[in-house]
Design a protein around this motif. Structure first.
Motif, PDB file in Angstrom:
ATOM      1  N   GLY A  24     -25.790   4.057  -2.277  1.00  0.00           N
ATOM      2  CA  GLY A  24     -27.218   4.237  -2.537  1.00  0.00           C
ATOM      3  C   GLY A  24     -27.635   3.203  -3.575  1.00  0.00           C
ATOM      4  O   GLY A  24     -26.908   2.222  -3.827  1.00  0.00           O
ATOM      5  N   GLY A  25     -28.783   3.447  -4.212  1.00  0.00           N
ATOM      6  CA  GLY A  25     -29.283   2.472  -5.189  1.00  0.00           C
ATOM      7  C   GLY A  25     -28.284   2.189  -6.298  1.00  0.00           C
ATOM      8  O   GLY A  25     -28.013   1.019  -6.628  1.00  0.00           O
ATOM      9  N   ALA A  26     -27.710   3.237  -6.877  1.00  0.00           N
ATOM     10  CA  ALA A  26     -26.815   3.057  -8.024  1.00  0.00           C
ATOM     11  C   ALA A  26     -25.525   2.343  -7.606  1.00  0.00           C
ATOM     12  O   ALA A  26     -25.082   1.395  -8.269  1.00  0.00           O
ATOM     13  N   ASP A  80     -19.045   4.498   1.833  1.00  0.00           N
ATOM     14  CA  ASP A  80     -20.102   5.496   2.090  1.00  0.00           C
ATOM     15  C   ASP A  80     -19.881   6.109   3.468  1.00  0.00           C
ATOM     16  O   ASP A  80     -19.428   5.421   4.390  1.00  0.00           O
ATOM     17  N   ASN A 114     -22.348   7.260   5.346  1.00  0.00           N
ATOM     18  CA  ASN A 114     -23.444   6.852   6.233  1.00  0.00           C
ATOM     19  C   ASN A 114     -23.109   5.496   6.865  1.00  0.00           C
ATOM     20  O   ASN A 114     -22.400   4.694   6.271  1.00  0.00           O
ATOM     21  N   LYS A 145     -31.940   6.527   1.069  1.00  0.00           N
ATOM     22  CA  LYS A 145     -33.098   7.045   0.305  1.00  0.00           C
ATOM     23  C   LYS A 145     -34.038   5.921  -0.120  1.00  0.00           C
ATOM     24  O   LYS A 145     -35.242   6.135  -0.259  1.00  0.00           O
ATOM     25  N   ILE A 185     -36.571   5.280   2.785  1.00  0.00           N
ATOM     26  CA  ILE A 185     -37.700   6.197   3.028  1.00  0.00           C
ATOM     27  C   ILE A 185     -38.560   6.377   1.781  1.00  0.00           C
ATOM     28  O   ILE A 185     -39.562   7.075   1.810  1.00  0.00           O
ATOM     29  N   GLY A 193     -41.105   5.964  -1.430  1.00  0.00           N
ATOM     30  CA  GLY A 193     -42.449   5.404  -1.623  1.00  0.00           C
ATOM     31  C   GLY A 193     -43.185   5.186  -0.318  1.00  0.00           C
ATOM     32  O   GLY A 193     -43.871   4.174  -0.156  1.00  0.00           O
ATOM     33  N   ALA A 217     -20.811   7.468  -7.271  1.00  0.00           N
ATOM     34  CA  ALA A 217     -22.240   7.149  -7.124  1.00  0.00           C
ATOM     35  C   ALA A 217     -22.787   7.842  -5.889  1.00  0.00           C
ATOM     36  O   ALA A 217     -23.607   7.273  -5.164  1.00  0.00           O
ATOM     37  N   ILE A 251     -31.961  16.507  -0.067  1.00  0.00           N
ATOM     38  CA  ILE A 251     -32.167  15.962   1.285  1.00  0.00           C
ATOM     39  C   ILE A 251     -30.823  15.720   2.007  1.00  0.00           C
ATOM     40  O   ILE A 251     -30.434  14.572   2.288  1.00  0.00           O
ATOM     41  N   GLY A 275     -27.697  12.490   4.270  1.00  0.00           N
ATOM     42  CA  GLY A 275     -26.289  12.254   3.925  1.00  0.00           C
ATOM     43  C   GLY A 275     -25.927  12.731   2.533  1.00  0.00           C
ATOM     44  O   GLY A 275     -24.832  12.455   2.047  1.00  0.00           O
ATOM     45  N   LEU A 316     -20.403  16.010  -3.277  1.00  0.00           N
ATOM     46  CA  LEU A 316     -19.094  15.402  -3.561  1.00  0.00           C
ATOM     47  C   LEU A 316     -18.956  15.003  -5.035  1.00  0.00           C
ATOM     48  O   LEU A 316     -17.893  15.182  -5.640  1.00  0.00           O
ATOM     49  N   GLY A 323     -26.066   7.102 -11.590  1.00  0.00           N
ATOM     50  CA  GLY A 323     -27.182   7.476 -10.720  1.00  0.00           C
ATOM     51  C   GLY A 323     -27.517   8.948 -10.806  1.00  0.00           C
ATOM     52  O   GLY A 323     -27.321   9.616 -11.826  1.00  0.00           O
ATOM     53  N   GLU A 324     -28.000   9.454  -9.684  1.00  0.00           N
ATOM     54  CA  GLU A 324     -28.505  10.829  -9.650  1.00  0.00           C
ATOM     55  C   GLU A 324     -27.408  11.861  -9.860  1.00  0.00           C
ATOM     56  O   GLU A 324     -27.694  13.013 -10.203  1.00  0.00           O
ATOM     57  N   PHE A 383     -35.251   5.472  -9.579  1.00  0.00           N
ATOM     58  CA  PHE A 383     -34.568   4.232  -9.188  1.00  0.00           C
ATOM     59  C   PHE A 383     -34.198   3.412 -10.423  1.00  0.00           C
ATOM     60  O   PHE A 383     -33.124   2.817 -10.467  1.00  0.00           O
TER      61      PHE A 383
HETATM   62  P1  FDA Z   1     -28.310   8.208  -3.440  1.00  0.00           P
HETATM   63  O1  FDA Z   1     -28.466   9.607  -2.992  1.00  0.00           O
HETATM   64  O2  FDA Z   1     -29.401   7.254  -3.178  1.00  0.00           O
HETATM   65  O3  FDA Z   1     -26.987   7.557  -2.815  1.00  0.00           O
HETATM   66  C1  FDA Z   1     -25.798   8.287  -2.675  1.00  0.00           C
HETATM   67  C2  FDA Z   1     -24.993   7.685  -1.564  1.00  0.00           C
HETATM   68  O4  FDA Z   1     -23.751   8.403  -1.502  1.00  0.00           O
HETATM   69  C3  FDA Z   1     -25.642   7.812  -0.203  1.00  0.00           C
HETATM   70  O5  FDA Z   1     -25.626   6.577   0.451  1.00  0.00           O
HETATM   71  C4  FDA Z   1     -24.789   8.850   0.525  1.00  0.00           C
HETATM   72  O6  FDA Z   1     -24.668   8.597   1.902  1.00  0.00           O
HETATM   73  C5  FDA Z   1     -23.439   8.693  -0.165  1.00  0.00           C
HETATM   74  N1  FDA Z   1     -22.652   9.921  -0.121  1.00  0.00           N
HETATM   75  C6  FDA Z   1     -23.047  11.159  -0.477  1.00  0.00           C
HETATM   76  N2  FDA Z   1     -22.058  12.034  -0.255  1.00  0.00           N
HETATM   77  C7  FDA Z   1     -21.010  11.325   0.252  1.00  0.00           C
HETATM   78  C8  FDA Z   1     -19.720  11.688   0.700  1.00  0.00           C
HETATM   79  N3  FDA Z   1     -19.316  12.960   0.680  1.00  0.00           N
HETATM   80  N4  FDA Z   1     -18.919  10.710   1.172  1.00  0.00           N
HETATM   81  C9  FDA Z   1     -19.327   9.418   1.207  1.00  0.00           C
HETATM   82  N5  FDA Z   1     -20.556   9.022   0.804  1.00  0.00           N
HETATM   83  C10 FDA Z   1     -21.392   9.973   0.328  1.00  0.00           C
HETATM   84  N6  FDA Z   1     -37.148   7.423  -6.681  1.00  0.00           N
HETATM   85  C11 FDA Z   1     -37.916   6.431  -7.198  1.00  0.00           C
HETATM   86  O7  FDA Z   1     -37.634   5.969  -8.307  1.00  0.00           O
HETATM   87  N7  FDA Z   1     -38.978   5.933  -6.485  1.00  0.00           N
HETATM   88  C12 FDA Z   1     -39.314   6.410  -5.249  1.00  0.00           C
HETATM   89  O8  FDA Z   1     -40.245   5.904  -4.589  1.00  0.00           O
HETATM   90  C13 FDA Z   1     -38.551   7.504  -4.730  1.00  0.00           C
HETATM   91  N8  FDA Z   1     -38.902   8.068  -3.542  1.00  0.00           N
HETATM   92  C14 FDA Z   1     -38.096   9.045  -3.014  1.00  0.00           C
HETATM   93  C15 FDA Z   1     -38.452   9.621  -1.783  1.00  0.00           C
HETATM   94  C16 FDA Z   1     -37.656  10.598  -1.220  1.00  0.00           C
HETATM   95  C17 FDA Z   1     -38.075  11.248   0.078  1.00  0.00           C
HETATM   96  C18 FDA Z   1     -36.464  10.992  -1.877  1.00  0.00           C
HETATM   97  C19 FDA Z   1     -35.537  12.014  -1.270  1.00  0.00           C
HETATM   98  C20 FDA Z   1     -36.127  10.448  -3.114  1.00  0.00           C
HETATM   99  C21 FDA Z   1     -36.950   9.479  -3.695  1.00  0.00           C
HETATM  100  N9  FDA Z   1     -36.641   8.934  -4.938  1.00  0.00           N
HETATM  101  C22 FDA Z   1     -37.442   7.948  -5.462  1.00  0.00           C
HETATM  102  C23 FDA Z   1     -35.432   9.328  -5.678  1.00  0.00           C
HETATM  103  C24 FDA Z   1     -34.338   8.273  -5.417  1.00  0.00           C
HETATM  104  O9  FDA Z   1     -34.209   8.088  -4.021  1.00  0.00           O
HETATM  105  C25 FDA Z   1     -32.995   8.738  -6.008  1.00  0.00           C
HETATM  106  O10 FDA Z   1     -33.152   9.068  -7.360  1.00  0.00           O
HETATM  107  C26 FDA Z   1     -31.969   7.612  -5.869  1.00  0.00           C
HETATM  108  O11 FDA Z   1     -31.825   7.278  -4.501  1.00  0.00           O
HETATM  109  C27 FDA Z   1     -30.625   8.021  -6.454  1.00  0.00           C
HETATM  110  O12 FDA Z   1     -29.730   6.956  -6.219  1.00  0.00           O
HETATM  111  P2  FDA Z   1     -28.168   7.217  -6.156  1.00  0.00           P
HETATM  112  O13 FDA Z   1     -27.584   5.920  -5.719  1.00  0.00           O
HETATM  113  O14 FDA Z   1     -27.712   7.842  -7.395  1.00  0.00           O
HETATM  114  O15 FDA Z   1     -27.976   8.305  -5.005  1.00  0.00           O
END
Ligand code: FDA
Length: 392
Positions: free
Chosen positions: A15-17, A36, A38, A44, A47, A49, A160, A166, A170, A174, A364-365, A378
């Motif tokens: 993801g972003g982080a 990952d 996915n 995320k 989709i 913003g 991360a 949601i 994905g 974990l 990250g989150e 983000f």
């Molecule tokens: P993130 O959830 O993005 O990434 C985690 C990754 O780990 C994913 O790729 C996932 O597939 C993978 N993963 C998870 N479990 C796993 C497993 N068991 N095995 C292998 N891989 C696994 N924030 C913002 O600042 N501006 C914005 O516009 C928005 N808009 C927004 C819209 C919507 C609909 C949502 C749901 C969220 C936002 N956010 C946002 C929040 C933002 O998306 C969120 O804070 C960041 O994506 C968090 O980044 P991370 O990389 O920490 O987690």
């Protein structure tokens, strides 16, 4: 001691982080496996913003984040700032604009942000996508990650994988399972930036589904001045999403429907427009359906001139502090983020490493740091990813 493992670091979660961390670590000469489940990275981001990604906020600072330790995010946020991310966006020629309140969006598409983060990863970053993680272990200074696409080993591991909001994108728990396994504590995770649901006796308001209005929403000492939206199930819109991060079961939310009117507005109007009704004066400033519903609930039918000043003052007070007692939220299925997560007291502010196991980082989150709505989350993903990469 030479590193016998083929990678210097494994980053779990693209993801972003995770993307930011892997790219920066790769640029620092580290060999990184970015894993990952996915098939594609940054679900995320894509989709976010409304497809344009609100990628940062120019006002980002630790006081706009919720955490059991309100100072924890300060170090990373001050060393990798919104301006740093904007400089990268500019370097990649991505056009952007400020929408409101410091919120920066792509002019084009959120895909540009994912493309940029991938382009920032040098060849020393191996992308392992579409692979489920089966187990993660640590022995003799080496982390071993077994996936359905092979085994990866490295002396450093970055968790991360985000929070559980949601799941259809994905998201999993974990990060918490691994954190617990490696001796870190978890602050109870809750859905945040999430619509609130109202009980059936608020049915009058449920009939207002689709009506949006600028308000001030309050919960305890915290207040946000933005739009609220009535939904079939309760309340949403930016003001409500923001306040949801501060709300706990059993608490009231107070809504000020008159945020821009001076004190004693109704009694002054009584002198200026004695023949007007409350419904009419509310309709001049609020959506009509809402004005009708509020006036009905206040039992206000008479002309203002016929109404006692004390009653008008009471009606005005209610309009400024209309209380709702939500019975819940729309849950992780609809929550933009998860509040809570891996407790910060076990982590270094500098590089997000575990105090008792320095080769382990959480970013990250997944961490108990949750930003306001508007690009703050983000910015935490970028800043914490960058900070962890300095320690890899
Ligand atoms: P993130 O959830 O993005 O990434 C985690 C990754 O780990 C994913 O790729 C996932 O597939 C993978 N993963 C998870 N479990 C796993 C497993 N068991 N095995 C292998 N891989 C696994 N924030 C913002 O600042 N501006 C914005 O516009 C928005 N808009 C927004 C819209 C919507 C609909 C949502 C749901 C969220 C936002 N956010 C946002 C929040 C933002 O998306 C969120 O804070 C960041 O994506 C968090 O980044 P991370 O990389 O920490 O987690």
């Amino acid at each position: 001691m030479p590193n016998p493992a083929p990678y210097d670091a494994i980053v779990l979660g693209a993801g972003g982080a995770g993307l930011m961390c892997a790219g920066v670590a790769g640029q620092r000469g580290r060999r990184v496996a970015l894993i990952d489940h996915n098939d594609d990275p940054g679900a995320k981001i894509l989709i976010s913003g409304g497809g344009r990604c609100n990628f940062t906020n120019s006002e980002a600072a630790a006081d706009r984040y919720v955490s059991a330790n309100p100072h924890f995010a300060r170090s990373a946020l001050s060393r990798y700032t919104a301006a740093d991310f904007v400089a990268m966006v500019d370097r990649h020629g991505i056009a952007w604009h400020e929408k409101t309140l410091g919120q920066l969006f792509c002019d084009g598409s959120a895909r540009q942000i994912v493309r940029m983060l991938l382009d920032e990863c040098p060849d020393s970053v191996t992308h392992v996508m579409g692979r489920a993680v089966r187990s993660v272990d640590h022995a003799d200074g080496v982390f071993r990650v077994e996936t359905d696409g092979g085994v990866f080993t490295a002396p450093k591991l970055v968790i991360a994988t985000g929070g559980p909001s949601i799941p259809k994108l994905g998201a999993t728990g974990l990060a918490y399972d691994l954190a617990r396994k490696f001796g870190l504590k978890i602050v109870e995770p809750r859905p945040a930036l999430v619509p609130l649901t109202l009980p059936g006796d608020e049915a009058l308001f449920q009939n207002l589904s689709g009506v949006a209005v600028p308000v001030v929403a309050r919960c305890g000492p915290t207040a946000f001045a933005e739009a609220a939206l009535f939904t079939h199930r309760g309340l949403s819109g930016p003001a409500i999403l923001q306040i949801s991060s501060y709300w706990r079961h059993g608490q009231d939310i107070a809504i000020d429907f008159l945020p821009d009117t001076p004190a004693q507005w109704l009694t002054d109007l009584k002198r200026a427009q004695p023949n007007a009704t409350l419904r009419r004066v509310l309709s001049a400033m609020l959506p009509d359906r809402l004005a009708v519903a509020l006036a009905e609930r206040l039992g206000a039918g008479e002309a203002l001139g016929q109404t006692r000043d004390a009653l008008l003052a009471e009606q005005e007070t209610r309009l400024r502090r209309w209380t709702f007692r939500p019975n819940g939220t729309e849950g992780f299925a609809k929550a933009e983020v998860t509040i809570g997560g891996v407790a910060t007291d076990g982590l270094s502010q500098r590089d997000l490493s575990a105090r008792h196991l320095p080769g382990l980082h959480v970013i990250g989150e997944a961490v108990d740091v949750t930003g306001w709505l508007g690009g703050y989350n983000f910015q935490w993903a970028w800043a914490s990813g960058w900070a962890a990469a300095q320690g890899l």
